[in-house]
Write a protein that holds these residues in place. Structure first.
Motif, short mmCIF file in Angstrom:
data_model
loop_
_atom_site.label_atom_id
_atom_site.label_comp_id
_atom_site.label_asym_id
_atom_site.label_seq_id
_atom_site.Cartn_x
_atom_site.Cartn_y
_atom_site.Cartn_z
N ASP A 198 0.89 -1.08 0.02
CA ASP A 198 0.00 0.14 -0.01
C ASP A 198 0.92 1.24 -0.02
O ASP A 198 0.31 2.51 0.08
CB ASP A 198 -0.80 -0.15 1.15
CG ASP A 198 -2.07 0.88 1.00
OD1 ASP A 198 -2.57 0.98 -0.06
OD2 ASP A 198 -2.45 1.66 2.12
N SER A 199 2.21 1.09 -0.39
CA SER A 199 3.01 2.38 -0.12
C SER A 199 2.69 3.22 -1.35
O SER A 199 2.47 2.83 -2.63
CB SER A 199 4.64 1.76 -0.04
OG SER A 199 4.87 1.29 -1.13
N PRO A 200 2.91 4.62 -1.02
CA PRO A 200 2.80 5.58 -2.15
C PRO A 200 3.85 5.30 -3.25
O PRO A 200 4.89 5.62 -3.01
CB PRO A 200 2.66 6.94 -1.63
CG PRO A 200 3.33 6.87 -0.50
CD PRO A 200 3.23 5.22 0.26
N ARG A 201 3.52 4.88 -4.44
CA ARG A 201 4.55 4.92 -5.62
C ARG A 201 3.81 4.52 -6.84
O ARG A 201 2.80 4.37 -6.92
CB ARG A 201 5.45 3.45 -5.41
CG ARG A 201 4.86 2.30 -5.18
CD ARG A 201 5.88 0.88 -4.79
NE ARG A 201 5.05 -0.03 -4.61
CZ ARG A 201 4.91 -0.89 -5.69
NH1 ARG A 201 5.25 -0.68 -6.89
NH2 ARG A 201 4.31 -2.27 -5.47
N LEU A 202 4.78 4.99 -7.90
CA LEU A 202 4.10 4.69 -9.23
C LEU A 202 4.14 3.19 -9.48
O LEU A 202 5.26 2.51 -9.35
CB LEU A 202 4.69 5.35 -10.36
CG LEU A 202 4.47 7.06 -10.08
CD1 LEU A 202 4.99 7.77 -11.40
CD2 LEU A 202 2.98 7.36 -9.85
N ARG A 203 3.24 2.49 -10.02
CA ARG A 203 3.20 0.94 -10.33
C ARG A 203 3.18 0.85 -11.56
O ARG A 203 2.72 1.58 -12.51
CB ARG A 203 2.04 0.44 -9.55
CG ARG A 203 1.91 0.29 -8.13
CD ARG A 203 0.77 0.14 -7.35
NE ARG A 203 0.86 -0.18 -5.77
CZ ARG A 203 1.36 0.63 -4.97
NH1 ARG A 203 1.56 2.06 -5.26
NH2 ARG A 203 1.46 0.53 -3.47
N TYR A 227 -4.89 6.25 -6.23
CA TYR A 227 -4.41 5.95 -4.89
C TYR A 227 -3.08 4.88 -5.03
O TYR A 227 -2.14 5.12 -4.34
CB TYR A 227 -5.52 5.01 -4.22
CG TYR A 227 -5.06 4.62 -2.94
CD1 TYR A 227 -5.58 5.76 -1.94
CD2 TYR A 227 -4.77 3.55 -2.48
CE1 TYR A 227 -5.35 5.46 -0.63
CE2 TYR A 227 -4.38 3.16 -1.35
CZ TYR A 227 -4.77 4.27 -0.10
OH TYR A 227 -4.53 3.93 1.12
N ASP A 228 -3.28 4.06 -6.15
CA ASP A 228 -2.20 3.05 -6.52
C ASP A 228 -1.10 3.71 -7.34
O ASP A 228 -0.02 2.72 -7.28
CB ASP A 228 -2.87 1.97 -7.13
CG ASP A 228 -3.82 1.11 -6.27
OD1 ASP A 228 -3.69 1.13 -4.97
OD2 ASP A 228 -4.81 0.36 -6.83
N GLY A 229 -1.12 4.93 -7.90
CA GLY A 229 -0.30 5.32 -8.83
C GLY A 229 0.07 4.37 -9.99
O GLY A 229 1.07 4.19 -10.48
N ARG A 230 -1.19 4.18 -10.62
CA ARG A 230 -1.06 3.58 -12.00
C ARG A 230 -1.71 4.21 -13.00
O ARG A 230 -2.62 5.00 -12.83
CB ARG A 230 -2.07 2.18 -11.76
CG ARG A 230 -1.86 1.30 -12.54
CD ARG A 230 -2.77 0.11 -12.60
NE ARG A 230 -2.82 -0.64 -11.25
CZ ARG A 230 -1.77 -1.41 -10.62
NH1 ARG A 230 -0.74 -1.90 -11.39
NH2 ARG A 230 -1.78 -1.76 -9.44
N ALA A 231 -0.98 4.11 -14.26
CA ALA A 231 -1.39 4.79 -15.33
C ALA A 231 -2.81 4.29 -15.57
O ALA A 231 -3.06 2.91 -15.50
CB ALA A 231 -0.31 4.49 -16.62
N LEU A 232 -3.51 5.05 -16.70
CA LEU A 232 -4.61 4.43 -17.12
C LEU A 232 -4.97 4.81 -18.56
O LEU A 232 -4.61 5.92 -19.00
CB LEU A 232 -5.89 4.99 -16.24
CG LEU A 232 -6.29 6.47 -16.32
CD1 LEU A 232 -7.22 6.93 -17.25
CD2 LEU A 232 -6.68 6.90 -15.00
N CYS A 233 -5.69 3.94 -19.09
CA CYS A 233 -6.23 4.35 -20.55
C CYS A 233 -7.62 4.69 -20.57
O CYS A 233 -8.43 3.72 -20.08
CB CYS A 233 -5.96 3.06 -21.63
SG CYS A 233 -6.98 3.10 -23.31
#
Length: 532
Positions: A198-203, A227-233
């Motif tokens: 759950d740490s703040p980082r880019l996934r 919240y997860d630091g994940r890119a999206l389409c």
């Protein structure tokens, strides 16, 4: 307005968003129509929007579409601790204008075109009496016009979003969703993941967002990415070709499909290689036939994990995961899975509200971690329906209108809605029981069953069916006769539809649910012989 004016954001969610925005400004964040936007561009737009918010709890309307600028509006407002009031432009000009007039919002955000259409004086003129924010893309300037009114109206501290329910059974209701509630829901969403760091980082990886942001599925998916630091389409809407192309290029491990979209994919002749990376499909928002789930897995080799959620809960409270699916699906098919971690489920008697034993049918009650401790009557600040305070039967338990069965292993079956039951001459008919039988026919893509007033019996069930292939008038009559004959083998005589009408397409909400209110209007009067 200075950037510090919006200081004092009220929640961990606002802080988490602020942390994530600065991790790597040059990293890719959002792809839309083949072009990428970065986290840094998102931060620019979010910062400009946040700077216009006079303080936490300020209600800000967003004419919300699935476009990059609108994600920037959302992120900036949540970062500032504002209350985002979602406005659905697809509801039609007159209804949206009436909604805006009744809401009395001090700030309104949207594209310049939407502001001119919905937020003006009705003749294309500038809006009066409020501050207006417009933007066309992430990283582009955010224009401000008009001014804040002297009276900002009621503040909603602690409320992140006021969201309309889908309105499938009647007029949509606006539900307040709290910052803390959404944060707990995001943590609970790890139910579907094996990596629970759950740490703040880019996934790594790219999530595909094809559900409307004005509905809980789309909004929650974007919040998960933040919240997860994940890119999206981001897809403006679900379209088979663009969705399949996105899955092929981005190779996600999990995709989300509402039942209507899942059936489109199932009926398409897609190359199974499209799903080479996909380990599971999550499906919710409406009932999904287990036959469709099995057919999807047989065709594409991907298991379908059914989930149970509601806007009022700020996300999911039950669902399948891969481990349960592998172990139990064969014997629990049709279930919507088990309670998420931190959530409890029980079934109570519809009249006494006393808890029932395993496998008994009754009303579903939920005690969800999203509500925190002592959740009864959370109302505006907590995010539960305000009327929940009058329909709870114990500390933290929220009673739904869903009829359900819960087995000894904790698996939940949703059997229909108590408030949709049709009383035909004193006999109770559950529309979902009839719908399931009609959808067994291979000619039927989807069906909807509603009640129609009857002067002798009080009400009778009537149905609309959407077929997988078009048929002529004579063919439709034969299909209806076959449907009734088959249904008569399963249903009681009082459960049989008084009319089955073949339609080109069932009316649906933007989230893909069948619009039962529109179906009821469509079937309000019987067909005459000439029409039929």
């Amino acid at each position: 307005m200075t950037p510090t004016a919006a200081a004092g954001a009220p929640s961990a969610l606002s802080g988490r968003i602020a942390e994530t925005l600065v991790l790597d400004p040059a990293a890719q964040f959002l792809e839309f129509e083949g072009q990428w936007r970065t986290w840094g561009q998102l931060a620019v737009t979010a910062g400009a929007v946040a700077a216009q918010v006079p303080g936490p709890g300020t209600r800000v309307g967003v004419l919300l579409r699935n476009r990059p600028a609108h994600v920037g509006f959302l992120v900036g407002l949540l970062r500032a601790g504002a209350c985002v009031v979602t406005i659905n432009p697809s509801r039609g000009v007159d209804r949206v204008r009436a909604d805006l007039a009744g809401l009395g919002l001090p700030i309104l955000a949207g594209t310049p075109e939407d502001i001119a259409t919905f937020g003006g004086d009705g003749a294309g003129g500038a809006p009066a009496g409020r501050l207006v924010l417009t933007a066309t893309d992430l990283g582009e300037p955010v224009a401000a016009s008009g001014r804040l009114p002297d009276d900002l109206g009621a503040l909603r501290p602690g409320v992140a979003v006021e969201m309309l329910t889908s309105g499938t059974t009647g007029p949509p209701k606006r539900i307040p969703l709290g910052y803390e509630m959404l944060t707990r829901g995001l943590v609970g969403a790890k139910h579907y993941e094996s990596n629970r760091d759950d740490s703040p980082r880019l996934r790594s990886g790219v999530a595909i967002v094809n559900a409307p942001l004005v509905h809980m599925g789309g909004l929650f998916r974007v919040l998960q990415c933040l919240y997860d630091g994940r890119a999206l389409c981001l897809l403006e809407r679900f379209a088979l070709d663009t969705w399949a192309d996105a899955v092929r290029r981005h190779r996600p491990r999990t995709v989300s499909l509402v039942p209507a979209a899942l059936r489109m994919v199932l009926e398409a002749d897609l190359d199974p290689a499209v799903f080479a990376s996909v380990r599971s499909v999550i499906s919710g928002t409406a009932p999904l036939s287990p036959d469709d789930a099995d057919a999807f897995e047989a065709k594409y080799g991907v298991p379908v994990l059914v989930s149970y959620a509601a806007t009022e809960f700020g996300g999911g409270v039950a669902g399948w995961n891969l481990s349960d699916h592998q172990r139990y699906w064969a014997v629990k098919r049709g279930s919507v899975g088990r309670a998420h971690a931190g959530c409890e489920l029980r079934v109570v008697d519809a009249e006494s509200f006393e808890p029932l034993p395993a496998d008994a049918e009754g009303l579903l009650e939920v005690r969800a971690h999203q509500f925190g401790d002592g959740a009864v009557g959370l109302g505006a600040s907590g995010g539960a329906k305000e009327e929940h305070s009058r329909t709870s039967s114990g500390p933290g338990w929220v009673r739904t209108t869903d009829l359900a069965r819960l087995d000894a292993d904790g698996f939940l079956w949703i059997l229909g809605r108590a408030d949709q039951a049709i009383i035909r001459g004193g006999f109770k008919v559950l529309p979902d029981d009839v719908r399931v039988v009609l959808e067994r026919d291979p000619h039927v893509r989807a069906a909807a069953v509603v009640g129609r007033p009857d002067p002798r019996l009080g009400a009778v069930p009537v149905a609309a069916v959407e077929l997988r292939a078009a048929v002529g008038a004579g063919g439709a009559k034969e299909v209806v006769e076959a449907l009734l004959a088959d249904a008569a083998r399963v249903l009681a005589a009082y459960e049989l539809p008084a009319e089955i009408r073949v339609v080109d397409a069932l009316p649906r909400t933007p989230s893909g649910k069948v619009d039962l209110a529109a179906v009821k209007e469509l079937l309000a009067s019987p067909l005459t012989d000439q029409e039929g």
